[in-house]
Design a protein around this motif. Structure first.
Motif, PDB file in Angstrom:
ATOM      1  N   THR A 127       0.843  -1.189   0.000  1.00 27.07           N
ATOM      2  CA  THR A 127       0.000   0.000   0.000  1.00 27.07           C
ATOM      3  C   THR A 127       0.882   1.244   0.000  1.00 27.07           C
ATOM      4  O   THR A 127       1.771   1.390   0.854  1.00 27.07           O
ATOM      5  CB  THR A 127      -0.917   0.040   1.238  1.00 27.07           C
ATOM      6  OG1 THR A 127      -1.777  -1.100   1.205  1.00 27.07           O
ATOM      7  CG2 THR A 127      -1.748   1.309   1.256  1.00 27.07           C
ATOM      8  N   ALA A 128       0.635   2.130  -0.951  1.00 27.42           N
ATOM      9  CA  ALA A 128       1.443   3.347  -1.058  1.00 27.42           C
ATOM     10  C   ALA A 128       1.083   4.335   0.047  1.00 27.42           C
ATOM     11  O   ALA A 128      -0.064   4.424   0.481  1.00 27.42           O
ATOM     12  CB  ALA A 128       1.215   4.005  -2.420  1.00 27.42           C
ATOM     13  N   ALA A 129       2.092   5.075   0.515  1.00 30.15           N
ATOM     14  CA  ALA A 129       1.877   6.117   1.512  1.00 30.15           C
ATOM     15  C   ALA A 129       1.563   7.431   0.810  1.00 30.15           C
ATOM     16  O   ALA A 129       1.774   7.581  -0.394  1.00 30.15           O
ATOM     17  CB  ALA A 129       3.119   6.268   2.388  1.00 30.15           C
ATOM     18  N   GLY A 130       1.062   8.388   1.582  1.00 26.62           N
ATOM     19  CA  GLY A 130       0.760   9.680   0.989  1.00 26.62           C
ATOM     20  C   GLY A 130       1.993  10.488   0.665  1.00 26.62           C
ATOM     21  O   GLY A 130       2.072  11.141  -0.377  1.00 26.62           O
TER      22      GLY A 130
ATOM     23  N   GLY B 157      19.934   7.505  -2.424  1.00 21.96           N
ATOM     24  CA  GLY B 157      19.727   8.663  -3.276  1.00 21.96           C
ATOM     25  C   GLY B 157      18.565   8.474  -4.231  1.00 21.96           C
ATOM     26  O   GLY B 157      18.247   9.354  -5.017  1.00 21.96           O
ATOM     27  N   ILE B 158      17.901   7.307  -4.160  1.00 23.48           N
ATOM     28  CA  ILE B 158      16.743   7.048  -5.009  1.00 23.48           C
ATOM     29  C   ILE B 158      15.496   7.363  -4.190  1.00 23.48           C
ATOM     30  O   ILE B 158      15.217   6.718  -3.187  1.00 23.48           O
ATOM     31  CB  ILE B 158      16.703   5.591  -5.487  1.00 23.48           C
ATOM     32  CG1 ILE B 158      18.009   5.254  -6.230  1.00 23.48           C
ATOM     33  CG2 ILE B 158      15.509   5.362  -6.389  1.00 23.48           C
ATOM     34  CD1 ILE B 158      18.266   6.106  -7.456  1.00 23.48           C
ATOM     35  N   SER B 159      14.729   8.354  -4.605  1.00 26.08           N
ATOM     36  CA  SER B 159      13.617   8.830  -3.801  1.00 26.08           C
ATOM     37  C   SER B 159      12.497   7.807  -3.701  1.00 26.08           C
ATOM     38  O   SER B 159      12.290   6.975  -4.582  1.00 26.08           O
ATOM     39  CB  SER B 159      13.062  10.121  -4.395  1.00 26.08           C
ATOM     40  OG  SER B 159      12.361   9.844  -5.589  1.00 26.08           O
ATOM     41  N   ALA B 160      11.732   7.896  -2.613  1.00 26.47           N
ATOM     42  CA  ALA B 160      10.566   7.047  -2.439  1.00 26.47           C
ATOM     43  C   ALA B 160       9.536   7.337  -3.529  1.00 26.47           C
ATOM     44  O   ALA B 160       8.858   6.423  -4.018  1.00 26.47           O
ATOM     45  CB  ALA B 160       9.961   7.274  -1.055  1.00 26.47           C
ATOM     46  N   PHE B 161       9.412   8.575  -3.914  1.00 31.33           N
ATOM     47  CA  PHE B 161       8.462   8.963  -4.962  1.00 31.33           C
ATOM     48  C   PHE B 161       8.784   8.260  -6.277  1.00 31.33           C
ATOM     49  O   PHE B 161       7.899   7.693  -6.930  1.00 31.33           O
ATOM     50  CB  PHE B 161       8.515  10.484  -5.154  1.00 31.33           C
ATOM     51  CG  PHE B 161       7.567  11.015  -6.190  1.00 31.33           C
ATOM     52  CD1 PHE B 161       6.305  11.469  -5.827  1.00 31.33           C
ATOM     53  CD2 PHE B 161       7.929  11.072  -7.527  1.00 31.33           C
ATOM     54  CE1 PHE B 161       5.426  11.962  -6.783  1.00 31.33           C
ATOM     55  CE2 PHE B 161       7.064  11.559  -8.487  1.00 31.33           C
ATOM     56  CZ  PHE B 161       5.800  12.004  -8.119  1.00 31.33           C
ATOM     57  N   SER B 162      10.030   8.301  -6.668  1.00 29.78           N
ATOM     58  CA  SER B 162      10.418   7.710  -7.947  1.00 29.78           C
ATOM     59  C   SER B 162      10.379   6.193  -7.931  1.00 29.78           C
ATOM     60  O   SER B 162      10.420   5.560  -8.984  1.00 29.78           O
ATOM     61  CB  SER B 162      11.822   8.191  -8.345  1.00 29.78           C
ATOM     62  OG  SER B 162      11.811   9.589  -8.559  1.00 29.78           O
ATOM     63  N   ARG B 163      10.285   5.611  -6.751  1.00 30.87           N
ATOM     64  CA  ARG B 163      10.125   4.163  -6.628  1.00 30.87           C
ATOM     65  C   ARG B 163       8.656   3.782  -6.504  1.00 30.87           C
ATOM     66  O   ARG B 163       8.317   2.612  -6.318  1.00 30.87           O
ATOM     67  CB  ARG B 163      10.906   3.663  -5.416  1.00 30.87           C
ATOM     68  CG  ARG B 163      12.431   3.729  -5.605  1.00 30.87           C
ATOM     69  CD  ARG B 163      13.174   3.713  -4.284  1.00 30.87           C
ATOM     70  NE  ARG B 163      12.837   2.563  -3.463  1.00 30.87           N
ATOM     71  CZ  ARG B 163      12.899   2.565  -2.138  1.00 30.87           C
ATOM     72  NH1 ARG B 163      13.266   3.665  -1.490  1.00 30.87           N
ATOM     73  NH2 ARG B 163      12.588   1.475  -1.465  1.00 30.87           N
ATOM     74  N   GLY B 164       7.773   4.787  -6.591  1.00 32.59           N
ATOM     75  CA  GLY B 164       6.342   4.515  -6.540  1.00 32.59           C
ATOM     76  C   GLY B 164       5.812   4.226  -5.158  1.00 32.59           C
ATOM     77  O   GLY B 164       4.740   3.620  -5.005  1.00 32.59           O
ATOM     78  N   LEU B 165       6.516   4.666  -4.111  1.00 32.51           N
ATOM     79  CA  LEU B 165       6.110   4.368  -2.739  1.00 32.51           C
ATOM     80  C   LEU B 165       5.229   5.443  -2.133  1.00 32.51           C
ATOM     81  O   LEU B 165       4.592   5.223  -1.102  1.00 32.51           O
ATOM     82  CB  LEU B 165       7.349   4.168  -1.860  1.00 32.51           C
ATOM     83  CG  LEU B 165       8.345   3.102  -2.325  1.00 32.51           C
ATOM     84  CD1 LEU B 165       9.508   3.005  -1.348  1.00 32.51           C
ATOM     85  CD2 LEU B 165       7.651   1.755  -2.482  1.00 32.51           C
ATOM     86  N   ASP B 166       5.215   6.641  -2.716  1.00 31.87           N
ATOM     87  CA  ASP B 166       4.364   7.715  -2.213  1.00 31.87           C
ATOM     88  C   ASP B 166       3.987   8.646  -3.359  1.00 31.87           C
ATOM     89  O   ASP B 166       4.425   8.449  -4.499  1.00 31.87           O
ATOM     90  CB  ASP B 166       5.049   8.482  -1.071  1.00 31.87           C
ATOM     91  CG  ASP B 166       6.334   9.186  -1.494  1.00 31.87           C
ATOM     92  OD1 ASP B 166       6.376   9.744  -2.610  1.00 31.87           O
ATOM     93  OD2 ASP B 166       7.307   9.198  -0.723  1.00 31.87           O
ATOM     94  N   ALA B 167       3.193   9.668  -3.049  1.00 32.82           N
ATOM     95  CA  ALA B 167       2.728  10.596  -4.090  1.00 32.82           C
ATOM     96  C   ALA B 167       3.182  12.021  -3.841  1.00 32.82           C
ATOM     97  O   ALA B 167       2.778  12.940  -4.559  1.00 32.82           O
ATOM     98  CB  ALA B 167       1.198  10.561  -4.170  1.00 32.82           C
ATOM     99  N   LEU B 168       4.055  12.211  -2.837  1.00 24.93           N
ATOM    100  CA  LEU B 168       4.461  13.566  -2.456  1.00 24.93           C
ATOM    101  C   LEU B 168       5.839  13.492  -1.815  1.00 24.93           C
ATOM    102  O   LEU B 168       6.018  12.772  -0.835  1.00 24.93           O
ATOM    103  CB  LEU B 168       3.430  14.123  -1.455  1.00 24.93           C
ATOM    104  CG  LEU B 168       3.419  15.594  -1.077  1.00 24.93           C
ATOM    105  CD1 LEU B 168       3.114  16.464  -2.286  1.00 24.93           C
ATOM    106  CD2 LEU B 168       2.371  15.830   0.004  1.00 24.93           C
TER     107      LEU B 168
END
Length: 443
Positions: free
Chosen positions: A206-209, A274-285
């Protein structure tokens, strides 16, 4: 990711990150041996110049330097490039070993570290004699390269922090585009609402906000400035209290425990790789600097936009700062020529045309205006965002952080990670950080 004030948490595509790391190891020996420049036979001068950045920045910087070499046939520039983590470590090693390159890209917080240690050359004589022209640069931005009344570095770009967000997910949730006046409470509600959608990550979770910014001192600084305070009240004095820090960490950790922010494991991994959570599809912000916005990708192919950092009751804590600076090694054998190269990169229209916004907005106002007219796509979006924030109103940048800040930043991340993994309460971790910070500033 300063870019992070320090460039940390900066997103690089995996291929670019791997290539940059390889470049770091392949050039470190050469950079160490030639860090102070050399004179070849016949009076030919060789300068060394190093910086951090992605593939695009490398290609553009090399092209600009070649233009300088063409205009100065008696000078050759040996260049080296790396990702920020490798670069920072290498530069520190070079400084401790007797000298950094003739010309080096610097982070905001490295000014006091290297100038205070005698590794940087004061630039005042070259500003005074006109070799370095600061006439078209914002005075408050130029002052960020000051320390103890001397100019040690000049800004290479002007940037501001914000939040990369998935506009497609926001639309699905019925969340309007964030405005400059939105608050941290609004941000928390958005993160919780997105989490409640139970969207799936690429690996089926489940992705986080949003990402957890508790370990990022840049996020804390923006939050703190929104409350009318700063990181430092003076060269050896913190500008915040244990209560201030505990409140921030409690705010972040409470949201993480609720599931609104990514897990401690994912947050720590993003910081380490250095790989963001956003770019890994883990959040939307996800928190970012404007200079790195165009490097973000969405695994789902959704539309990506850039939003302001939340405010405290409408008071913006974000500010325009140098995305990075540039300085001359104190032991350079050719400081005059190094200053000429620096001026070319900062003030020559030909260099400005090539470099574009690879280091965010050019510090030279005339060059910035010329670059602005040619921007399209994501670069245009970032430029318009910067103009919107300038119109909304932000505070001027603080002076360069004092010596000891680098160690405090590391301790900041370390102490919050103890909170994330249940090893300390926000209050206990805040107390430990304050003790360590005071020791660093007073030593």
């Amino acid at each position: 990711m300063p870019e992070p004030r320090s460039g940390r948490r900066r997103f690089l595509r995996r291929r670019a990150a791997t290539a940059a790391l390889a470049a770091a190891f392949s050039t470190v020996l050469l950079a160490g041996l030639t860090s102070c420049g050399a004179s070849d036979a016949g009076g030919h001068i060789t300068l060394t110049f190093s910086w951090w950045g992605n593939d695009d920045r490398q290609a553009r910087t090399e092209q600009a330097v070649k233009l300088f070499e063409k205009a100065h046939p008696g000078v050759t520039v040996q260049m080296s490039n790396a990702d920020f983590g490798s670069y920072k470590q290498r530069l520190s090693t070079q400084a401790a070993g007797g000298g950094i390159p003739d010309l080096a890209q610097l982070d905001y917080r490295q000014i006091s570290q290297f100038a205070g240690g005698g590794a940087l050359l004061p630039l005042d004589r070259y500003v005074k004699d006109g070799t370095l022209d600061t006439g078209e640069m914002d005075a408050s931005l130029v002052r960020t390269g000051h320390l103890d009344g001397k100019q040690y570095a000049l800004p290479m770009g002007r940037g501001i922090t914000g939040y990369v967000y998935d506009a497609t997910v926001f639309a699905q949730a019925g969340i309007p585009a964030p405005q400059p006046s939105w608050t941290w409470e609004d941000w928390a509600q958005v993160a919780a609402k997105i989490t409640a959608m139970k969207l799936k990550t690429p690996d089926g979770r489940t992705a986080a906000g949003a990402n957890d910014g508790g370990s990022n001192e840049d996020v804390f600084e923006d939050w703190l400035r929104g409350h009318g305070k700063q990181l430092y009240a003076g060269p050896s004095t913190l500008g915040y209290t244990e209560q201030d820090l505990a409140a921030f960490w409690s705010f972040c950790h409470r949201l993480q425990k609720s599931g609104a922010l990514v897990s401690s494991k994912d947050s720590a991994q993003a910081d380490a790789t250095g790989i963001s959570a956003f770019s890994r599809g883990l959040d939307a912000l996800d928190y970012s600097w404007d200079a790195t916005f165009t490097g973000f990708t969405s695994p789902s192919g959704h539309t990506i936009r850039y939003a302001p950092v939340p405010t405290v009751g409408g008071r913006a804590g974000s500010y325009f700062k140098p995305t990075m600076l540039i300085g001359i090694g104190a032991h350079s054998k050719h400081p005059k020529e190094a200053a000429e190269l620096m001026d070319f990169l900062l003030n020559d229209p030909r260099a400005g045309d090539v470099l574009g916004v690879t280091r965010s907005q050019p510090p030279n106002r005339k060059i910035a205006a010329a670059v602005d007219r040619k921007l399209t796509g994501p670069d245009r979006q970032v430029w318009q965002f910067d103009e919107e924030m300038e119109k909304y109103g932000v505070q001027p940048p603080p002076s360069a952080p004092p010596k000891g800040d680098v160690a405090i930043e590391s301790a900041f991340t370390r102490e919050y990670q103890r909170v994330e993994f249940g090893l300390a309460s926000p209050r206990k971790a805040a107390h430990e950080l304050i003790v360590q910070a005071k020791q660093e500033l007073e030593s």
